[in-house]
Design a protein around this motif. Sequence first.
Motif, mmCIF file in Angstrom:
data_model
loop_
_atom_site.group_PDB
_atom_site.id
_atom_site.type_symbol
_atom_site.label_atom_id
_atom_site.label_comp_id
_atom_site.label_asym_id
_atom_site.label_seq_id
_atom_site.Cartn_x
_atom_site.Cartn_y
_atom_site.Cartn_z
ATOM 1 N N SER A 130 -5.299 94.785 -5.690
ATOM 2 C CA SER A 130 -5.219 96.103 -5.065
ATOM 3 C C SER A 130 -6.579 96.510 -4.501
ATOM 4 N N ALA A 131 -6.545 97.134 -3.324
ATOM 5 C CA ALA A 131 -7.775 97.614 -2.693
ATOM 6 C C ALA A 131 -7.720 99.105 -2.404
ATOM 7 N N GLY A 132 -6.584 99.754 -2.695
ATOM 8 C CA GLY A 132 -6.468 101.183 -2.449
ATOM 9 C C GLY A 132 -6.579 101.505 -0.968
ATOM 10 N N SER A 133 -7.395 102.490 -0.636
ATOM 11 C CA SER A 133 -7.589 102.885 0.762
ATOM 12 C C SER A 133 -8.831 102.246 1.373
ATOM 13 N N ASP A 134 -9.533 101.412 0.601
ATOM 14 C CA ASP A 134 -10.753 100.772 1.101
ATOM 15 C C ASP A 134 -10.419 99.761 2.193
ATOM 16 N N LEU A 135 -11.415 99.481 3.021
ATOM 17 C CA LEU A 135 -11.253 98.524 4.113
ATOM 18 C C LEU A 135 -12.003 97.225 3.848
ATOM 19 N N SER A 136 -12.419 97.023 2.607
ATOM 20 C CA SER A 136 -13.070 95.766 2.235
ATOM 21 C C SER A 136 -12.978 95.590 0.729
ATOM 22 N N ASN A 140 -11.363 83.143 -9.321
ATOM 23 C CA ASN A 140 -10.931 81.935 -10.029
ATOM 24 C C ASN A 140 -9.700 82.210 -10.884
ATOM 25 N N ALA A 141 -9.685 83.367 -11.559
ATOM 26 C CA ALA A 141 -8.539 83.716 -12.404
ATOM 27 C C ALA A 141 -7.271 83.858 -11.574
ATOM 28 N N LYS A 142 -7.378 84.471 -10.398
ATOM 29 C CA LYS A 142 -6.205 84.621 -9.537
ATOM 30 C C LYS A 142 -5.701 83.261 -9.054
ATOM 31 N N LEU A 143 -6.619 82.363 -8.735
ATOM 32 C CA LEU A 143 -6.222 81.037 -8.266
ATOM 33 C C LEU A 143 -5.557 80.229 -9.378
ATOM 34 N N LEU A 144 -6.074 80.336 -10.599
ATOM 35 C CA LEU A 144 -5.443 79.641 -11.723
ATOM 36 C C LEU A 144 -4.049 80.193 -11.977
ATOM 37 N N SER A 145 -3.899 81.515 -11.868
ATOM 38 C CA SER A 145 -2.576 82.111 -12.044
ATOM 39 C C SER A 145 -1.624 81.677 -10.937
ATOM 40 N N LEU A 146 -2.166 81.434 -9.755
ATOM 41 C CA LEU A 146 -1.346 80.950 -8.648
ATOM 42 C C LEU A 146 -0.850 79.536 -8.910
ATOM 43 N N GLY A 147 -1.631 78.774 -9.691
ATOM 44 C CA GLY A 147 -1.240 77.405 -10.010
ATOM 45 C C GLY A 147 -2.107 76.347 -9.365
ATOM 46 N N ILE A 148 -3.290 76.735 -8.887
ATOM 47 C CA ILE A 148 -4.183 75.769 -8.262
ATOM 48 C C ILE A 148 -4.629 74.726 -9.285
ATOM 49 N N VAL A 149 -4.827 73.503 -8.834
ATOM 50 C CA VAL A 149 -5.334 72.441 -9.705
ATOM 51 C C VAL A 149 -6.858 72.536 -9.731
ATOM 52 N N PRO A 150 -7.456 72.776 -10.896
ATOM 53 C CA PRO A 150 -8.920 72.904 -10.956
ATOM 54 C C PRO A 150 -9.621 71.651 -10.455
ATOM 55 N N ASN A 151 -10.820 71.866 -9.898
ATOM 56 C CA ASN A 151 -11.692 70.781 -9.428
ATOM 57 C C ASN A 151 -11.083 69.992 -8.273
ATOM 58 N N THR A 152 -10.148 70.605 -7.565
ATOM 59 C CA THR A 152 -9.521 69.972 -6.402
ATOM 60 C C THR A 152 -9.581 70.935 -5.225
ATOM 61 N N ALA A 153 -10.211 70.511 -4.125
ATOM 62 C CA ALA A 153 -10.305 71.361 -2.937
ATOM 63 C C ALA A 153 -8.902 71.644 -2.402
ATOM 64 N N THR A 154 -8.589 72.922 -2.209
ATOM 65 C CA THR A 154 -7.234 73.333 -1.844
ATOM 66 C C THR A 154 -7.300 74.430 -0.788
ATOM 67 N N ASP A 155 -6.457 74.335 0.235
ATOM 68 C CA ASP A 155 -6.384 75.379 1.255
ATOM 69 C C ASP A 155 -5.585 76.563 0.718
ATOM 70 N N ILE A 156 -6.201 77.744 0.770
ATOM 71 C CA ILE A 156 -5.597 78.964 0.248
ATOM 72 C C ILE A 156 -5.550 80.006 1.363
ATOM 73 N N ASP A 157 -4.404 80.667 1.510
ATOM 74 C CA ASP A 157 -4.236 81.710 2.524
ATOM 75 C C ASP A 157 -4.423 83.093 1.906
ATOM 76 N N PHE A 158 -5.097 83.960 2.653
ATOM 77 C CA PHE A 158 -5.276 85.362 2.285
ATOM 78 C C PHE A 158 -4.685 86.225 3.400
ATOM 79 N N ARG A 159 -4.023 87.298 3.030
ATOM 80 C CA ARG A 159 -3.564 88.264 4.022
ATOM 81 C C ARG A 159 -3.603 89.662 3.413
ATOM 82 N N ILE A 160 -3.508 90.671 4.271
ATOM 83 C CA ILE A 160 -3.546 92.061 3.832
ATOM 84 C C ILE A 160 -2.156 92.673 3.973
ATOM 85 N N GLN A 161 -1.681 93.247 2.881
ATOM 86 C CA GLN A 161 -0.446 94.031 2.918
ATOM 87 C C GLN A 161 -0.825 95.498 3.090
ATOM 88 N N THR A 162 -0.298 96.124 4.134
ATOM 89 C CA THR A 162 -0.560 97.533 4.412
ATOM 90 C C THR A 162 0.710 98.329 4.157
#
Length: 446
Positions: free
Chosen positions: A91-97, A106-128
């Motif tokens: 959550s970012a509230g009303s902030d713009l950054s 790192n915690a969010k990526l582990l919860s996502l299921g990323i394999v540690p110590n392995t370079a992985t392409d991850i997408d980020f987007r903003i929900q408004t």
Amino acid sequence: MKKLINNSIYLLGLLLVLVSCDDKELVTLNADANTVLSVSNQTLVLTEELADTEVLTLSWTDPDYGFDAAANYKIQIDFTGGDFSAPQSISAGSDLSKVLLGQELNAKLLSLGIVPNTATDIDFRIQTTLSPNTVMYSDAKTINITAYSSLLDLSTNLGVVGSGTPGGWDAGSDRPILDIPFYTTSTTNQYVAYATLRTGEIKFRKDNLWTENFGDDGNDGTLEANGANIAVTAGSYKITVMTDDSATPLSYTMEPFSWGLVGDGTPNGWNGPDTPLTYNSYQDNFKAAVTLTDGEMKFRFNNDWGVNFGDDGLDGTLEGGGANIPVSAGHYIVTLDLNTQTYELEATDVWGLVGDAAPNGWDGPNLKFLPDFGINEGFYYINGVTLTNGEIKVRQNDAWGLNYGDDGNDGIMEQNGANIPVTAGTYNIVFDFSGASPMISLNEWQ
């Protein structure tokens, strides 16, 4: 005359309505409006050394929505090629950054299921979110990220099974309760299990299967393949197994074992029973979720003053027989680390079980759920709770402001939902708050 006055009042009212309508500004959402996301890095390699370092800045534009909008923003994270159907969110509230620390990302990526110590392409987007019915998403930005494992893996394939265990003799056979697990230790070929048992019998076996199982024919602490059942009495135990180099169990010991919180700041005062701490294999320590009052506390072993710890310097370091530890009223995760002789109290929101079927009734204090400290973020557990015939609900911080029931009695929970009927028994309860709808499962001891 009366009719003329009435008609005049009607026309005046109609005129006021028309004027009022003319004064209102009709707003229309700009169809081209959307946020544009920018990221500070294209590649990231996360390490434990960067845990408290700012590693990523995400910023986004505030477009012209066509009206003065009160936008609420959320960062969503998914694997590249995913559809964001089950993203990790920040959550970012009303902030713009938003600036992310290494351990947070790192915690969010582990919860996502990323394999540690392995370079992985991850997408980020903003929900408004502009309203419950107006939600928009930015285009995704891809970052190549290498995460690290901050968790210990002490797991083994050996477990405790039997009528003295929660899962009974058929644990793991189409049942949600598995064998009580053993963990590796710093001693070579030594495994340990922390087990709450009932009076009955146990054996040790591998992989929740009977293919390789071990008992004690002579009741002498020596294990034999397919050996005799081992009689146990109800209690909390530390079970230690010694193996050979091929991980075949050879011998075992059992000793009463529990660590707990005691004191006038704890739920049961200085006379106990102590608030129990649960072993956390991911950090090799002991934890409890607890509501404290203004007062003092100590740690003690097996509900007895023979072995107890306090803090003489109030510096987070424990001393045997040390001074009482002052505590302030609040909800906490308490951690006891016997490896470093330290402790920590972390203020947090806590989930609890309440109801006339629960140990403390509808008025509480609630029996607390313990969070999953591994990669299953959003899961909470209560193990070995004895319920009576009646009803239960789940609520936060011993208050009704945020509570969940189950309107359909289908395991899917609703805020302020219906009481959940239960029958008398001993249960392991899982509260799953990881998805869009919280869920609950009550797994009765067999």
